[in-house]
Design a protein around this motif. Structure first.
Motif, mmCIF file in Angstrom:
data_model
loop_
_atom_site.group_PDB
_atom_site.id
_atom_site.type_symbol
_atom_site.label_atom_id
_atom_site.label_comp_id
_atom_site.label_asym_id
_atom_site.label_seq_id
_atom_site.Cartn_x
_atom_site.Cartn_y
_atom_site.Cartn_z
ATOM 1 N N VAL A 151 7.799 96.476 54.728
ATOM 2 C CA VAL A 151 8.522 96.679 53.468
ATOM 3 C C VAL A 151 9.982 96.272 53.634
ATOM 4 N N TYR A 152 10.542 96.713 54.762
ATOM 5 C CA TYR A 152 11.962 96.428 55.010
ATOM 6 C C TYR A 152 12.213 94.927 55.083
ATOM 7 N N TYR A 153 11.392 94.200 55.824
ATOM 8 C CA TYR A 153 11.670 92.776 56.004
ATOM 9 C C TYR A 153 11.339 91.948 54.770
ATOM 10 N N ILE A 154 10.673 92.516 53.797
ATOM 11 C CA ILE A 154 10.563 91.852 52.501
ATOM 12 C C ILE A 154 11.799 92.169 51.646
ATOM 13 N N ILE A 155 12.104 93.449 51.507
ATOM 14 C CA ILE A 155 13.189 93.839 50.609
ATOM 15 C C ILE A 155 14.548 93.367 51.139
ATOM 16 N N ALA A 156 14.782 93.583 52.433
ATOM 17 C CA ALA A 156 16.089 93.214 52.997
ATOM 18 C C ALA A 156 16.306 91.705 52.950
ATOM 19 N N THR A 157 15.267 90.922 53.260
ATOM 20 C CA THR A 157 15.476 89.470 53.249
ATOM 21 C C THR A 157 15.579 88.946 51.817
ATOM 22 N N ALA A 158 14.837 89.558 50.895
ATOM 23 C CA ALA A 158 14.951 89.139 49.486
ATOM 24 C C ALA A 158 16.384 89.361 49.007
ATOM 25 N N GLU A 159 16.905 90.553 49.286
ATOM 26 C CA GLU A 159 18.263 90.850 48.835
ATOM 27 C C GLU A 159 19.289 89.970 49.550
ATOM 28 N N LYS A 163 19.480 82.017 58.779
ATOM 29 C CA LYS A 163 18.642 81.012 58.111
ATOM 30 C C LYS A 163 17.204 81.500 57.968
ATOM 31 N N ARG A 164 16.680 82.083 59.053
ATOM 32 C CA ARG A 164 15.303 82.604 58.996
ATOM 33 C C ARG A 164 15.162 83.620 57.863
ATOM 34 N N ARG A 165 16.139 84.526 57.760
ATOM 35 C CA ARG A 165 16.010 85.578 56.747
ATOM 36 C C ARG A 165 16.200 85.026 55.347
ATOM 37 N N ILE A 166 17.075 84.045 55.193
ATOM 38 C CA ILE A 166 17.233 83.434 53.865
ATOM 39 C C ILE A 166 15.916 82.756 53.459
ATOM 40 N N ILE A 167 15.291 82.064 54.410
ATOM 41 C CA ILE A 167 14.025 81.386 54.114
ATOM 42 C C ILE A 167 12.948 82.407 53.742
ATOM 43 N N LEU A 168 12.832 83.470 54.543
ATOM 44 C CA LEU A 168 11.807 84.483 54.257
ATOM 45 C C LEU A 168 12.074 85.154 52.906
ATOM 46 N N LEU A 191 10.493 85.916 47.135
ATOM 47 C CA LEU A 191 10.925 85.994 45.732
ATOM 48 C C LEU A 191 10.460 84.800 44.912
ATOM 49 N N SER A 192 9.852 83.809 45.573
ATOM 50 C CA SER A 192 9.576 82.558 44.852
ATOM 51 C C SER A 192 8.379 82.713 43.927
ATOM 52 N N SER A 193 8.378 81.884 42.929
ATOM 53 C CA SER A 193 7.348 81.916 41.895
ATOM 54 C C SER A 193 5.954 81.864 42.514
ATOM 55 N N GLY A 194 5.100 82.797 42.130
ATOM 56 C CA GLY A 194 3.739 82.833 42.659
ATOM 57 C C GLY A 194 3.565 83.829 43.792
ATOM 58 N N TYR A 195 4.674 84.246 44.427
ATOM 59 C CA TYR A 195 4.570 85.172 45.559
ATOM 60 C C TYR A 195 5.268 86.506 45.309
ATOM 61 N N TYR A 196 6.054 86.547 44.230
ATOM 62 C CA TYR A 196 6.861 87.728 43.925
ATOM 63 C C TYR A 196 6.004 88.990 43.861
ATOM 64 N N ASP A 197 4.915 88.957 43.098
ATOM 65 C CA ASP A 197 4.075 90.151 42.941
ATOM 66 C C ASP A 197 3.421 90.555 44.263
ATOM 67 N N ALA A 198 2.952 89.545 45.002
ATOM 68 C CA ALA A 198 2.213 89.833 46.231
ATOM 69 C C ALA A 198 3.117 90.439 47.304
ATOM 70 N N ALA A 251 6.063 95.457 47.951
ATOM 71 C CA ALA A 251 6.951 96.139 48.914
ATOM 72 C C ALA A 251 7.736 97.247 48.214
ATOM 73 N N GLN A 252 8.182 96.988 46.998
ATOM 74 C CA GLN A 252 8.927 98.021 46.261
ATOM 75 C C GLN A 252 8.048 99.223 45.935
ATOM 76 N N LYS A 253 6.772 98.965 45.708
ATOM 77 C CA LYS A 253 5.842 100.075 45.439
ATOM 78 C C LYS A 253 5.579 100.880 46.708
ATOM 79 N N VAL A 254 5.400 100.191 47.828
ATOM 80 C CA VAL A 254 5.190 100.921 49.084
ATOM 81 C C VAL A 254 6.469 101.673 49.460
ATOM 82 N N ARG A 255 7.615 101.087 49.073
ATOM 83 C CA ARG A 255 8.891 101.796 49.290
ATOM 84 C C ARG A 255 8.865 103.158 48.570
ATOM 85 N N THR A 256 8.319 103.176 47.364
ATOM 86 C CA THR A 256 8.183 104.436 46.624
ATOM 87 C C THR A 256 7.357 105.442 47.435
#
Lengths: 492, 96
Positions: A315-323, A363-368, A373-380, A385-390
């Motif tokens: 969850v962290y490595y999705i949310i933190a890298t997205a932000e 660079k790795r984290r910006i890419i991840l 966040l990119s179209s087609g992968y946001y929900d997955a 990750a935000q739901k599991v964060r809950t």
């Protein structure tokens, strides 16, 4: 064998002790600041905790403190105390590099709110402390400038990302320091360097003037030699700030007074998920001994469950890298920061300035982050990750129906050797015990609780309830004031 | 989902406005595939009916009074600009 000893040098004393000496006029701030500068000049070549420091500026602040005190206008316990600042927190007129080539020549035109608050409390703002580039990492090996050494073993890392803040304090190069914590960046290096590190509740301390990494997780907090010093420092930096729209309007209690008035006994939760596979036996033994201390003082020790713990790192490595991918889009070579001299047009300028200015981990984290966040992968990825964060947050809130605080190890192992975790995933897994606290927005403190057979510090993490730092600090202080782990110093 | 096959590094690097060398592309693709495989575990969690958390303690509708306040001087604001002229930031030509 432990390499630690006790020291009576000025640069190794606590804020509370030094405040008493300053108040009694036994010492001046200039003498204290000179002692810290002298110590820094003696050991810094080995420790490499600082990106830069300005001795003239520090001594001028110290002299101003002494003038205030002589006039009977001393500002409180921090007046005249040299405090080091992680190089992601803005100080007017000083470099602000985030340990990145991108900002290698940046000079801050303004103060962070925490810097202003420390200045108002009379602190001597001292030095710019090294970190993993843009606070992304757990060892300071991602700094674009140099790797900081662990003062207890120069072959080992000090942890990260606030490794400079932890190492400088442990080595006597500051009396306290500030760091920032997104997934453990205060607590993990504090544990690895044998000092106290506090990550406050999300929203208690203003983030204005903190270089943003992951805005829903970042929080500024202190590194200190005692829990009492953490209370003193938090008092100065906590509070609502209209320049940070996520800062919370809560009443700020007297944290230091709470150490005396709140006496327990408390109900303390032990989550089994934090004591499983991967935990070093010496770390487990030290933390279990600390738990039995609380039991002997009459606390009720209860097993609790945080069942979604194993999903925290993901969850962290999705949310933190997205932000981070969003926050770091501002570094485009246009208004400030590194600009490529090799660009043909404006778009090329973005691509090349970013390629030249950022190091590999960023660079790795910006890419991840861009990917999730990119179209087609946001929900997955991101939405899931935000739901599991809950669910992770609910785990903690459920546990707090039964207990006042939770105790865990801060890290799975003591400090590791430089270069030992070259694989990014192995490095990410070091944060397994600290990231849940950021995802849930809770306060957490790492308190030294022993040494390994190899002489390396071990830390335990106490996790408190939202905005109840007064209780958390009182619980931590009950242990810290009865032990001398945090008072030991490395042989340098 | 086979995440490692999905990560089209050229597409993502373009979205991120980040020039990568061929070596970086190979290295990052492999490393991020490892990380994504670890992240795949999140798919085991039942999130039916669970609301997403963007902030642990959300604060809504924060308004500031509409009052002018002192800010940075032009000199301070441009202090870190890579190239400047006549109180403006110079950039490569954007229109032909």
């Amino acid at each position: 064998m432990s390499t630690a000893t006790m020291s009576s040098e000025l640069f190794n004393k606590s804020i509370a002790e030094l405040a008493t000496l300053l108040e009694a006029r036994t010492i001046t701030s200039v003498e204290l600041t000179q002692a810290v500068i002298g110590r820094t000049q003696a050991v810094e070549e080995r420790i490499k905790a600082f990106n830069s420091f300005d001795t003239g500026d520090a001594l001028a602040q110290a002299a101003a403190s002494d003038v205030r005190r002589a006039a009977g206008q001393a500002l409180g316990p921090l007046d005249g105390i040299p405090i080091g600042i992680k190089d992601v927190i803005a100080v007017t007129g000083q470099p602000l590099t985030a340990s990145s080539k991108m900002l290698a020549n940046f000079v801050s035109p303004y103060d962070a709110t925490v810097t202003q608050k420390l200045k108002k409390a009379g602190a001597v703002i001292w030095g710019r402390l090294n970190l993993d580039e843009f606070a992304m990492g757990s060892s300071t090996e991602n700094s674009a400038f140099h790797t900081t050494r662990n003062p207890y073993n120069l072959d080992c890392v000090p942890g990260g990302s606030s490794g400079g803040s932890a190492a400088a304090l442990a080595a006597g190069e500051a009396i306290a320091t500030l760091g920032s914590d997104t997934g453990g960046s205060i607590r993990q290096p504090a544990a690895l360097c044998g000092v106290v590190g506090l990550k406050p509740t999300y929203g208690l301390v203003s983030r204005f003037g903190l270089i943003a990494f992951a805005s829903s997780l970042d929080q500024i907090g202190p590194f200190t030699r005692t829990v009492e010093d953490a209370a003193i420092t938090l008092q100065a930096i906590a509070g609502h700030d209209e320049r940070d729209s996520t800062s919370f309007k809560v009443e700020i209690p007297d944290y230091r007074a709470a150490l005396k008035t709140k006496k327990g006994p408390w109900r303390i939760g032990i989550p089994k998920e934090y004591f499983g596979e991967g935990l070093d036996p010496e770390v487990a033994a030290a933390v279990e001994k600390a738990i039995s201390f609380y039991e002997k003082m009459g606390c009720e020790i209860k097993n609790v469950s945080l069942p979604h713990t194993e999903y925290g790192v993901g969850v962290y490595y999705i949310i933190a890298t997205a932000e981070c991918s969003s926050n770091l889009s501002r570094y485009d070579g246009v208004r400030y920061g590194h600009r490529s001299t090799d660009a043909d047009n404006i778009v090329d300028l973005y691509f090349k300035s970013r390629a030249e200015g950022f190091g590999p981990e960023v660079k790795r984290r910006i890419i991840l982050g861009t990917y999730v966040l990119s179209s087609g992968y946001y929900d997955a990825y991101y939405l899931r990750a935000q739901k599991v964060r809950t669910l992770i947050r609910q785990d903690f809130l459920n546990a707090y129906k039964e207990v006042d605080a939770i105790i865990t190890p801060t890290t799975p192992t003591p400090a590791f050797k430089r270069g030992a975790k070259a694989d990014p995933l192995a490095m990410y897994l070091c944060d397994v015990y600290t990231i849940g606290v950021n995802l849930a927005g809770l306060p957490g403190i790492s308190v030294p609780c022993g040494f390994s057979s190899g002489g390396l510090p071990i830390g335990m993490q106490l996790i408190g309830q939202p905005f109840k730092e007064a209780d958390l600090l009182a619980i931590a202080n009950a242990y810290d004031s009865a032990h001398d782990w945090a008072r030991r110093t490395p042989n340098l | 989902m086979a995440a490692n096959e999905d990560l089209n590094i050229d597409r993502i690097a373009n979205l991120a406005r980040l020039a990568l060398t061929p070596e970086e592309k190979v290295k990052f693709s492999a490393q991020l595939a490892d990380v994504l495989t670890n992240i795949e575990k999140l798919k085991q969690v039942d999130v039916t009916g669970v609301e997403p958390t963007a902030h642990a303690f959300p604060v809504y509708n924060v308004w500031a009074d509409d009052v002018a306040q002192a800010g940075l001087t032009v000199e301070d604001a441009l202090r870190n600009a890579p190239e400047k002229r006549d109180n403006m930031i110079v950039v490569p030509k954007v229109v032909e």
